[in-house]
Design a protein around this motif. Structure first.
Motif, PDB file in Angstrom:
ATOM      1  N   MET A 174      -8.930   3.005   0.944  1.00  0.00           N
ATOM      2  CA  MET A 174      -7.747   2.642   0.160  1.00  0.00           C
ATOM      3  C   MET A 174      -7.013   1.444   0.755  1.00  0.00           C
ATOM      4  SD  MET A 174      -6.099   6.385  -0.712  1.00  0.00           S
ATOM      5  CE  MET A 174      -7.094   7.759  -1.268  1.00  0.00           C
ATOM      6  N   HIS A 232       0.808  -1.224   0.000  1.00  0.00           N
ATOM      7  CA  HIS A 232       0.000   0.000   0.000  1.00  0.00           C
ATOM      8  C   HIS A 232       0.845   1.281   0.000  1.00  0.00           C
ATOM      9  CE1 HIS A 232      -3.920  -1.942   0.675  1.00  0.00           C
ATOM     10  NE2 HIS A 232      -3.293  -2.762   1.491  1.00  0.00           N
ATOM     11  N   TYR A 282      -9.956   8.016   2.367  1.00  0.00           N
ATOM     12  CA  TYR A 282      -8.648   7.476   2.734  1.00  0.00           C
ATOM     13  C   TYR A 282      -8.760   6.049   3.260  1.00  0.00           C
ATOM     14  CZ  TYR A 282      -7.365  12.504   2.913  1.00  0.00           C
ATOM     15  OH  TYR A 282      -7.166  13.831   2.644  1.00  0.00           O
ATOM     16  N   ALA A 299      -6.566   8.477  -7.400  1.00  0.00           N
ATOM     17  CA  ALA A 299      -7.128   7.411  -6.572  1.00  0.00           C
ATOM     18  C   ALA A 299      -8.221   6.647  -7.311  1.00  0.00           C
ATOM     19  CB  ALA A 299      -7.685   7.986  -5.274  1.00  0.00           C
ATOM     20  N   ARG A 310      -0.385   8.704  -1.554  1.00  0.00           N
ATOM     21  CA  ARG A 310      -1.567   9.429  -2.053  1.00  0.00           C
ATOM     22  C   ARG A 310      -2.281  10.145  -0.898  1.00  0.00           C
ATOM     23  NH1 ARG A 310      -3.499   5.383  -4.548  1.00  0.00           N
ATOM     24  NH2 ARG A 310      -2.659   5.926  -6.591  1.00  0.00           N
ATOM     25  N   ASP A 366      -0.703   4.099  -1.810  1.00  0.00           N
ATOM     26  CA  ASP A 366      -1.857   4.677  -1.130  1.00  0.00           C
ATOM     27  C   ASP A 366      -1.425   5.585   0.022  1.00  0.00           C
ATOM     28  OD1 ASP A 366      -3.965   3.310  -2.616  1.00  0.00           O
ATOM     29  OD2 ASP A 366      -3.179   1.495  -1.684  1.00  0.00           O
TER      30      ASP A 366
END
Length: 451
Positions: A366, A245, A363, A426, A251, A248
């Motif tokens: 993700m 991840h 968030y 995303a 991000r 992520d």
């Protein structure tokens, strides 16, 4: 495995008695309200009180130093994110949230007991910084933990709505902090600077006790219980987080820059408004009224995100904040108080409120259950460093002087654009079942999710 929630491949089912989204939302709201009563209380005091109490002079240099003490909490927050994120993914969301609540309450009460610079010299701001670091460590786990807990209790099709109450709780805490501060900042200077400013910090003990008893009645999430029962929990959550991840986390880091809008409006704009002639009480009331409206708009934005997706609502919130903030700041020196209040509401409740309401689901979705607490905590808290030091950076650049609205507006526009670009990269997750969040979907499942 009776008593343990089981989740079907489509993300439905499980033990319905263990899935209590309403109770989770209320507990998250109350916990966040308490945590951010304490946290925002410090921000208001940093703008109006601490430059005169904890530093040798009340000039611009003291204001910069005071805002720096506000910002040091954001240095502790990444540390807290790694530590509390680890334990949140290892021993449970609820247990960590009980700890963060108590730590925030103790450190806030202690601030009200600190000696002033006149009494203790530089020891006074040093102790202030220590208490602020403890606040930051605590806050690092609060939003990520509360958002993870509520998301995992919520039904698939209403995750954005229920998780929006976590951030709506922060608005409640800010309102409470501001309302408590107003009568004390209105006192004569001698009373305000000697004992008046301390009382709001002492009152935090009451709200902490109330929230503690509300939160302790909440169950752990079905998703976490199932992962624990099946042995799916990672011994070191950071390892699978960085392996699977890391994009992520990166991000979320850039998306979290959007939080700078909140610190600009609730802290920096207070100091700017006072500089251009607004009374201290009015600057605080601007924050209160804007956040009262946000209490109503943020759940609505959460409902909208459940219908049209997280990305469009988040991006709207970021870009509208950048567009409306200059008009709000300019109105402070216009002499038209009604216009200033209207623009405060528009910028915060109808602009920034959209992004603020949606990011807990945006968030959190993700990441998988195995690393959700850690991923959200680490990504957001690293990104929040920008928000934490925004007041001191912009003040040093002249943001609280006459004409400083330009500096404040440009800074805010830059962070909003960065958050927007990150959000565009995303995946939209509104139709992904909770059990499949954070996983690579097979083609057949992608077709089902995408309709």
């Amino acid at each position: 495995m009776s008593g343990i929630a089981t989740t079907k491949p489509d993300g439905t089912g499980g033990d319905s008695q263990r899935r209590t989204p309403g109770r989770a939302a209320v507990a998250s709201f109350m916990g966040s309200a308490v945590e951010y009563y304490d946290f925002f209380l410090f921000g208001t005091a940093a703008a109006l009180i601490f430059p005169k109490v904890f530093f040798p002079s009340g000039d611009d240099a003291a204001q910069v130093l005071s805002f720096a003490t506000f910002g040091v909490a954001y240095v502790a927050r990444p540390v807290g994110a790694f530590v509390l994120g680890h334990f949140g993914d290892r021993i449970g969301r609820r247990n960590v949230l009980m700890f963060t609540l108590v730590l925030m309450g103790v450190s806030t009460f202690a601030i009200g007991c600190l000696p002033t610079y006149a009494a203790a010299g530089w020891l006074a701001p040093a102790l202030l910084v220590l208490c602020r670091l403890l606040q930051g460590f605590s806050a690092a786990g609060e939003q990520a933990g509360a958002s993870s807990l509520t998301l995992e209790h919520a039904p698939d099709h209403r995750r954005a709505f229920f998780t929006s109450w976590t951030l709506t709780g922060t608005q409640g805490g800010l309102i409470l902090a501001s309302l408590v501060m107003i009568p004390f900042v209105s006192l004569p200077d001698d009373a305000e600077l000697s004992w008046g400013w301390r009382v709001p910090f002492w009152l935090s003990a009451i709200v902490v006790v109330v929230a503690f008893f509300i939160r302790r009645r909440l169950h752990e999430t079905p998703e976490f219980d199932e992962a624990k029962a099946t042995g799916a929990l990672a011994r070191m959550p950071l390892k699978p987080l960085l392996q699977n991840h890391w994009k992520d986390v990166l991000r979320v880091f850039f998306c979290a820059f959007i939080a700078a809008v909140s610190t600009v409006i609730t802290t920096l704009a207070i100091a700017y408004g006072k500089k251009v002639g607004l009374e201290s009480a009015i600057t605080v009331w601007l924050v209160v009224v804007a956040n009262v409206f946000a209490l109503g708009t943020q759940p609505l934005f959460g409902m909208l995100a459940d219908r049209i997706g997280r990305k469009p609502v988040f991006i709207y919130g970021a870009l509208s904040s950048a567009a409306m903030l200059p008009f709000y700041l300019l109105s402070m020196s216009s002499g038209n108080t009604v216009l200033t209040f209207a623009l405060a509401v528009a910028t915060f409740a109808f602009g920034y409120g959209a992004a603020n309401a949606v990011w807990p689901s945006f968030y959190g979705e993700m990441f998988s259950t195995q690393v959700r607490f850690s991923g959200m905590a680490i990504g957001t808290q690293l990104g929040f460093l920008v928000a934490g030091f925004a007041p001191s950076i912009v003040t040093a650049l002249g943001g609280v002087r006459e004409g400083g609205w330009v500096v404040i507006s440009v800074f805010t526009a830059v962070v909003c654009v960065i958050a927007t670009v990150a959000a565009l990269t995303a995946r939209e997750t509104k139709d992904v079942p909770t059990a499949l969040l954070g996983r690579k979907l097979p083609d057949s499942q992608k077709a089902l999710v995408n309709g």
